[in-house]
Design an enzyme around this catalytic site. Structure first.
Site, PDB file in Angstrom:
ATOM      1  N   SER A 286      -2.480  -1.909  -4.044  1.00 20.63           N
ATOM      2  CA  SER A 286      -3.255  -1.337  -5.151  1.00 20.63           C
ATOM      3  C   SER A 286      -4.263  -2.373  -5.616  1.00 20.63           C
ATOM      4  O   SER A 286      -4.091  -3.565  -5.380  1.00 20.63           O
ATOM      5  CB  SER A 286      -2.335  -1.008  -6.323  1.00 20.63           C
ATOM      6  OG  SER A 286      -2.015  -2.187  -7.043  1.00 20.63           O
ATOM      7  N   ASP A 287      -5.329  -1.942  -6.265  1.00 20.88           N
ATOM      8  CA  ASP A 287      -6.168  -2.919  -6.942  1.00 20.88           C
ATOM      9  C   ASP A 287      -5.374  -3.435  -8.158  1.00 20.88           C
ATOM     10  O   ASP A 287      -4.334  -2.871  -8.533  1.00 20.88           O
ATOM     11  CB  ASP A 287      -7.524  -2.324  -7.336  1.00 20.88           C
ATOM     12  CG  ASP A 287      -8.561  -3.438  -7.538  1.00 20.88           C
ATOM     13  OD1 ASP A 287      -8.154  -4.611  -7.692  1.00 20.88           O
ATOM     14  OD2 ASP A 287      -9.772  -3.143  -7.561  1.00 20.88           O
TER      15      ASP A 287
END
Ligand code: BGC
Length: 756
Positions: A286-287
């Site tokens: 994920s960011d």
């Protein structure tokens, strides 16, 4: 030191890797598995960040390292980011290895965007080289330095197409075009990873941000994105597919909502498109805080829900600053909300990467070797070549450049002597003392007299940048700066000199993440400075330090020579001097359409013909609706002529390939570089297609009078497109016009038909 030749991760077969992963997983509890799926930032900041930044990021930075070390000691961490000191890497790795029953090391990731110690030009500049070999070599240097200090994985390349220059992250990508963007993506993946995952001196590449992040509403970073399926498949997704086909081991999610669904919780993106359609078999991260923020978006009910939805969407690893949502996965497995097989699939991907990279066999790095690698002069040479090849000569009236007998030179503008700005955004481990500014480069090379005057004080952001928490990121506003006297001094210096080199642009903290802008004007008093210097009558060479197009309308009419040097990196000033004095010829080309004014954006070369194409130049009543410089534009010290393109056949069937040949000749008196570009236009079909679409390019160096014949294949990959009417890929029965030339306005054309 004796070489250890025992078999290890990189030399194992796929079956052997799987066997080791299975053996580990058979022993792991659900809590241990969830730990493998958690990645933490580990921050040691040079100074405490402002309260404003802490509040925006919801982080207590003073507590952060302690909290992460505790988690490492309890086996709750699979990966770390933001550690670049090899001694720290080893110390933290020891905590990790000793902190879990299985001795599984953590994977260290980092934003190796355009170099670690040796800083290359920013990514948009590298794309402007239109030279995949220099891009690959550059990222191989970045990988070698990163690997030496213990980093296994780069959060790069950013392959987001960017068509709105208000969006600051345009600097991190390859610009507006999917074909160029794909070629640049492939070159970067190869540079980072080498032949295969686990190659010596290489690291995992992580193309990001999947997907559509560059189309933020209003160019405002993090704001929502709404893209049609046709835009996604034809424009925004192809560079990701190319990166996956090139073997990228990781993909990062995006922060924003895509068509109303947060990208990080979007199962269609990660499972249907990335895995099932593209065949991606690496791991997805994920960011930063993006899983956690599924709740903030008003999508997930709470962190438990956020984690369940992200992991079932196909997000394997959560990147967290604090309070990871994936810490709730064990309770979700327990309650049946998440099947254990979902968790296992993700854990398997993370462990496979670790085994393949050799972490289980050799978790620690050699600190002495790291020092030697970071000091390698060969890396600086690559950075200098990259900076030479990425510069774009926008204008050169009367062949003012190269400066063959310059006499006395005035160098003007605060950016001309700013080491930090020469490097550009997204760098943290650079060595400032070895950074060559434009002024230093010119002084070293010019021979004659070189004077310097900043003329004006640095401009400042209205709202500070989160990156300003890293020491010298924001420009210093000098307290004792006498504005009127400094401007006079700059003007007098220009008047007394034979040529004035004026450097303008944006300070590097004005571009990058969270650096969107509502205007494209030169910030601060730079235009006034330029006008005052030009008013002396001394010929002006304008150097532009930027990561996005800026409003250069005045300069494009009044300044004879304009060279876009971008943020050219550690060796930037040396490379700029090489170009100015003609030791090498510029040959870069714009990877985006350069608008006249912000009111025109987004502006792309590949628009459709539309209704009333004849007045396309006059769509606005107050300003031409053409760009200031077209996509693909760039001059050199040679002058190039194109012969008529020819085809090996005038008609094909769908699925077949036609080859276009064209001869390029340097008709100028000096050697130079050219990037030959091939565009197609489909005359009619089951959808209206763009007036031009890039489908081939080649950079070449030609001596005066030299010719070269180039060949470009056009086959199914170039001729198919995703059709909004049939919701599928098609190759139409039609006529295709082919244009070849030095930019997207290329005139030379030939046509062929596609029969059924
Ligand atoms: C950015 C990513 C970056 C990550 C880690 C995020 O804010 O969007 O591109 O890789 O931080 O630094």
């Amino acid at each position: 030191m004796p070489v250890d030749s025992r078999p290890w991760g990189p030399t194992l077969s796929d079956a052997e890797v799987a066997e080791r992963v299975d053996a580990l997983m058979a022993e792991m509890t659900v809590a241990e598995k969830a730990g493998q799926l958690t990645q933490y930032f580990y921050f040691r900041l040079p100074a405490p960040p402002s309260e404003e930044i802490e509040e925006t990021l919801h982080v207590d930075f003073a507590q952060q390292p302690e909290m992460v070390e505790a988690a490492l000691g309890e086996g709750r961490v699979g990966s770390l980011l933001f550690v670049t000191d090899p001694a720290e890497v080893n110390r933290l790795q020891r905590l990790a290895v000793e902190g879990n029953r299985h001795g599984i090391p953590v994977l260290f990731g980092f934003d190796v965007i355009h170099g670690l110690r040796t800083i290359l030009p920013v990514p948009i500049a590298m794309a402007a080289s239109w030279d995949p070999s220099v891009i690959e070599r550059g990222q191989a240097v970045a990988a070698r330095e990163a690997r030496a200090v213990g980093i296994h994985w780069a959060f790069a390349p950013m392959v987001d197409i960017a068509r709105d220059p208000r969006w600051g992250r345009i600097v991190e990508g390859a610009g507006e075009d999917p074909y160029l963007g794909s070629a640049v993506a492939v070159a970067q993946v190869r540079g980072f990873q080498g032949e295969r995952l686990g190659s010596p001196d290489r690291i995992i590449a992580g193309p990001k941000h999947f997907a559509g992040y560059g189309a933020a509403l209003g160019g405002r970073d993090y704001d929502e994105v709404n893209l049609s399926d046709a835009e996604l498949w034809n424009v925004y997704l192809p560079p990701f597919q190319a990166a996956v086909d090139a073997g990228a081991g990781n993909v990062m999610t995006a922060y924003m909502d895509l068509n109303g669904v947060p990208a990080t919780g979007n199962r269609w993106l990660f499972t249907d498109v990335l895995r099932d359609t593209f065949g991606f078999d690496g791991f997805v991260v994920s960011d930063a805080q993006a899983v956690h923020n599924l709740r903030t978006h008003g999508f997930a009910a709470d962190l438990t829900d956020a984690a369940a939805r992200a992991v079932t969407a196909g997000v394997d690893l959560e990147m967290a600053i604090t309070d990871p949502a994936y810490a709730h996965l064990p309770e979700s497995v327990e309650s049946g909300l998440v099947g254990e097989e979902v968790l296992d699939a993700s854990v398997r991907r993370i462990l496979t990467a670790k085994v393949r990279m050799g972490l289980l066999d050799r978790p620690y790095v050699d600190e002495d070797r790291a020092r030697a690698v970071l000091a390698d002069p060969a890396h600086r040479a690559v950075a200098r070549t990259a900076a030479q090849r990425s510069a774009v000569l926008l204008r050169n009236e009367g062949d003012l450049l190269p400066l063959t007998s310059p006499g006395s030179v005035a160098v003007i503008g605060p950016l001309a002597d700013s080491r930090r700005d020469t490097l550009g955004p997204w760098v943290f481990d650079y060595d400032s003392t070895e950074t060559v500014t434009v002024l230093a480069g010119i002084r070293e090379r010019a021979g004659g007299e070189v004077g310097y005057a900043p003329g004006i004080r640095p401009a400042q952001r209205v709202f500070p940048s989160m990156f300003d928490m890293w020491g010298d990121n924001a420009p210093v506003d000098p307290a004792d700066f006498d504005d009127a006297a400094e401007l006079d001094r700059a003007v007098s210096l220009a008047r007394e000199s034979d040529v004035a080199v004026v450097v303008v642009g944006e300070w590097q903290n004005m571009i990058g993440e969270a650096a969107s802008r509502s205007s494209l004007e030169l910030p601060g008093g730079q235009l006034a400075l330029l006008q005052a210097v030009a008013g002396t009558g001394t010929p002006v060479v304008l150097l532009v330090m930027n990561g996005r197009p800026l409003d250069l309308r005045w300069a494009a009419e009044n300044v004879p020579a304009i060279l876009d040097i971008w943020y050219p990196g550690s060796q930037g000033g040396a490379a700029v001097a090489d170009l100015l004095f003609g030791d090498v010829a510029p040959g870069g080309k714009l990877p985006f359409t350069w608008p006249r004014t912000v009111g025109q954006v987004p502006m792309i070369y590949s628009h459709t013909i539309s209704h009333e194409p004849d007045n396309q130049r006059r769509r606005y009543w107050d300003e031409q609706s053409t760009p200031l410089f077209p996509f693909g534009h760039g001059l050199s010290y040679g002058r190039f002529e194109y012969g008529d393109p020819t085809l090996d056949r005038s008609s094909i069937r769908a699925g077949e390939t036609v080859t276009v040949s064209v001869t390029v000749t340097n008709v100028g008196p000096r050697a130079g570089d050219e990037v030959a570009q091939l565009f197609i236009h489909q005359r009619y079909g089951t959808a209206s297609r763009p007036v031009r679409e890039l489908k081939g390019f080649r950079r070449l160096t030609l001596a005066a009078g030299e010719s070269q014949t180039l060949r470009f294949p056009l086959g199914p990959d170039e001729l198919r497109y995703w059709n909004a009417a049939t919701k599928d890929w098609v190759i139409d029965t039609t006529t295709i016009d082919v244009f070849v030339g030095g930019d997207s306005t290329a005139g030379q054309s030939v046509s062929f038909t596609i029969g059924s």
